[in-house]
Write an enzyme that holds these catalytic residues in place. Structure first.
Site, mmCIF file in Angstrom:
data_model
loop_
_atom_site.group_PDB
_atom_site.id
_atom_site.type_symbol
_atom_site.label_atom_id
_atom_site.label_comp_id
_atom_site.label_asym_id
_atom_site.label_seq_id
_atom_site.Cartn_x
_atom_site.Cartn_y
_atom_site.Cartn_z
ATOM 1 N N ASP A 1 -13.740 1.817 -35.526
ATOM 2 C CA ASP A 1 -13.372 3.451 -34.742
ATOM 3 C C ASP A 1 -12.840 4.275 -35.877
ATOM 4 O O ASP A 1 -12.972 5.057 -36.138
ATOM 5 C CB ASP A 1 -13.313 4.110 -33.521
ATOM 6 C CG ASP A 1 -11.276 3.517 -33.428
ATOM 7 O OD1 ASP A 1 -10.811 2.952 -34.419
ATOM 8 O OD2 ASP A 1 -11.496 3.448 -32.222
ATOM 9 N N SER A 2 -12.554 3.229 -37.087
ATOM 10 C CA SER A 2 -11.400 3.941 -37.725
ATOM 11 C C SER A 2 -12.576 4.347 -38.895
ATOM 12 O O SER A 2 -12.032 5.256 -40.392
ATOM 13 C CB SER A 2 -10.592 3.115 -38.471
ATOM 14 O OG SER A 2 -11.077 1.968 -39.000
ATOM 15 N N ASP B 1 -15.937 -1.609 -31.576
ATOM 16 C CA ASP B 1 -14.934 -1.039 -31.521
ATOM 17 C C ASP B 1 -15.204 -0.471 -30.388
ATOM 18 O O ASP B 1 -16.612 0.528 -30.904
ATOM 19 C CB ASP B 1 -14.335 -0.025 -32.136
ATOM 20 C CG ASP B 1 -12.490 0.033 -32.307
ATOM 21 O OD1 ASP B 1 -12.196 -1.121 -31.487
ATOM 22 O OD2 ASP B 1 -12.163 0.317 -33.458
ATOM 23 N N LYS C 1 -14.199 -4.818 -28.833
ATOM 24 C CA LYS C 1 -12.479 -3.746 -28.692
ATOM 25 C C LYS C 1 -12.383 -2.753 -28.143
ATOM 26 O O LYS C 1 -12.519 -1.877 -27.902
ATOM 27 C CB LYS C 1 -11.603 -4.263 -30.330
ATOM 28 C CG LYS C 1 -9.995 -4.168 -30.194
ATOM 29 C CD LYS C 1 -9.695 -4.228 -31.669
ATOM 30 C CE LYS C 1 -10.273 -2.844 -32.212
ATOM 31 N NZ LYS C 1 -9.170 -1.618 -31.642
ATOM 32 N N GLU D 1 -0.677 -3.409 -33.580
ATOM 33 C CA GLU D 1 -0.796 -2.563 -34.184
ATOM 34 C C GLU D 1 0.914 -1.692 -34.687
ATOM 35 O O GLU D 1 1.384 -1.633 -33.366
ATOM 36 C CB GLU D 1 -1.643 -1.542 -34.543
ATOM 37 C CG GLU D 1 -1.863 -1.183 -35.213
ATOM 38 C CD GLU D 1 -2.610 0.280 -35.823
ATOM 39 O OE1 GLU D 1 -3.188 1.195 -36.690
ATOM 40 O OE2 GLU D 1 -4.004 0.226 -34.909
ATOM 41 N N GLU E 1 -8.788 -0.035 -27.035
ATOM 42 C CA GLU E 1 -7.692 0.652 -27.434
ATOM 43 C C GLU E 1 -6.331 0.516 -25.695
ATOM 44 O O GLU E 1 -6.710 0.834 -25.085
ATOM 45 C CB GLU E 1 -6.893 1.394 -27.737
ATOM 46 C CG GLU E 1 -7.609 1.163 -29.047
ATOM 47 C CD GLU E 1 -7.677 2.337 -30.438
ATOM 48 O OE1 GLU E 1 -7.077 3.153 -29.560
ATOM 49 O OE2 GLU E 1 -7.832 2.392 -31.473
#
Length: 384
Positions: free
Chosen positions: A91-92, A130, A182, A252, A184
């Site tokens: 999602d970056s 993501d 993925k 991270e 978070e």
């Protein structure tokens, strides 16, 4: 009928002959023109696809796992050729591709576009998509009061969250072509979401430490695990994600000793990004590691921990300036890059047709262009 009989005879006569003959016939029967403007697709070997079994084997052998975040077809092809183990469609993309300051604005629909593009280009890596912000949180459309009481509201909210998370994960796989997802964070609701997705038969990577989707809570892009309580929380959250069924965890922006502790405490691989050398593998963003972006926005969002393994941005800028210069001075495209020909007789006939249409100026332009191309080709042959 004549074509069918000829084809049948041709195929039957090839039985027992070398495979090269069959290859020639296959090429002849292909619906892709041999002299197409663009090349056709390359052969694919599905046996080379990285699986969770391959990753577990590497982890057991102590072999580092390589992972790169990419967002489109060209970058996916490069990862494929390099033999990268995991391709994360992150999602970056919200920041790197779409120019936002955070990862929060990107939608599931936008993520699916990126996922599909990557899936078309990467045949070897395990593909991970993501889940963007807002796809596995509880819905605000709650009807707990109708069911009666805070308990039922809480229960319904929990069920909504799980269904929402599973639905988004299913779309990432079915519509995006990914192998896994993925997510978070390590809050109880997100641990529950990870567990629900795994129970639905979808592989999950967890993500702890700096979780960019939670920057409003973290107070910005801040490293985690820098004091005792925060370090313990990193390890505890990683263990909780493992117990929920995650097959790996991204760490991270945490100190190397904290990442080493988490890696030692887990039975599953850890993938570090700004977490030191003691993780089971490493991940960087494609654009960052190539040194591709050379503008203020990207300088602002490029992390300190990223090593630039190339200076591709400088090469791109130089190429664009040269292109601009050659177009401006008229040297591009010359004869070498004007490959499509028309015979002199056809030029004459074309010019006459244009004249009959009342387009005398266009007819003159065609004739002059043909003369210039012929003159330039003659000069090039003389110089060679």
């Amino acid at each position: 009928m004549l074509i069918a009989r000829t084809l049948k005879k041709s195929l039957s006569s090839s039985v027992g002959r070398p495979f090269s003959r069959l290859g020639t016939q296959a090429k002849w029967m292909s619906n892709v023109p041999e002299n197409a403007v663009y090349g056709g697709p390359k052969p694919q070997n599905p046996n080379q696809r990285v699986t969770l079994t391959h990753l577990r084997q590497k982890h057991r052998r102590g072999e580092p796992i390589t992972m790169v975040t990419a967002y489109d077809y060209p970058s996916a092809v490069h990862l494929d050729l390099a033999g990268i183990d995991i391709c994360l469609v992150g999602d970056s993309a919200s920041m790197v591709v779409h120019g936002h300051d955070t990862t929060l604005p990107i939608s599931l629909e936008e993520m699916l576009v990126h996922c599909r593009a990557v899936a078309r280009g990467a045949n070897r890596p395990l593909l991970v998509g993501d889940l963007p912000f807002g796809t596995y949180e509880s819905s605000s459309n709650q009807s707990g009061k109708i069911l009666g009481g805070d308990y039922w509201m809480s229960l319904e909210s929990d069920l909504r969250r799980k269904f929402r998370a599973v639905d988004a994960a299913v779309r990432i796989l079915k519509e995006g072509g990914m192998d896994a997802i993925k997510l978070e964070g390590g809050s109880p609701s997100r641990i529950a979401a990870a567990k629900a997705i795994v129970e639905a038969g979808i592989a999950v990577i967890g993500h702890v430490g700096l979780t960019p989707q939670a920057i409003s809570v973290l107070g910005g892009f801040r490293p985690q695990g820098k004091n005792i309580s925060s370090a313990v929380k990193v390890v505890e959250t990683a263990i909780a994600l493992q117990e929920s069924g995650c097959f790996a965890v991204v760490l991270e922006c945490v100190p190397a000793p904290v990442a080493a502790a988490a890696t030692s405490a887990l039975r599953i691989p850890t993938i570090g990004i700004g977490a030191g050398p003691f993780c089971s593998g490493q991940v960087l963003v494609y654009h960052d590691l190539l040194g591709m972006m050379q503008h203020p926005h990207h300088a602002k969002v490029t992390p300190k921990f990223c090593k630039q393994f190339g200076q591709v941005g400088e090469v791109i800028n130089k190429a664009l300036l040269e292109y601009k210069e050659e177009v401006t001075n008229g040297s591009f495209p010359g004869p070498a890059y004007s490959p499509y020909k028309i015979s002199p007789s056809d030029v004459d006939g074309f010019s006459k047709e244009l004249q009959q249409m009342g387009l005398e100026k266009a007819a003159s332009a065609a004739a002059e262009a043909a003369e210039k191309i012929e003159s330039q080709e003659g000069k090039n042959q003389t110089s060679d």
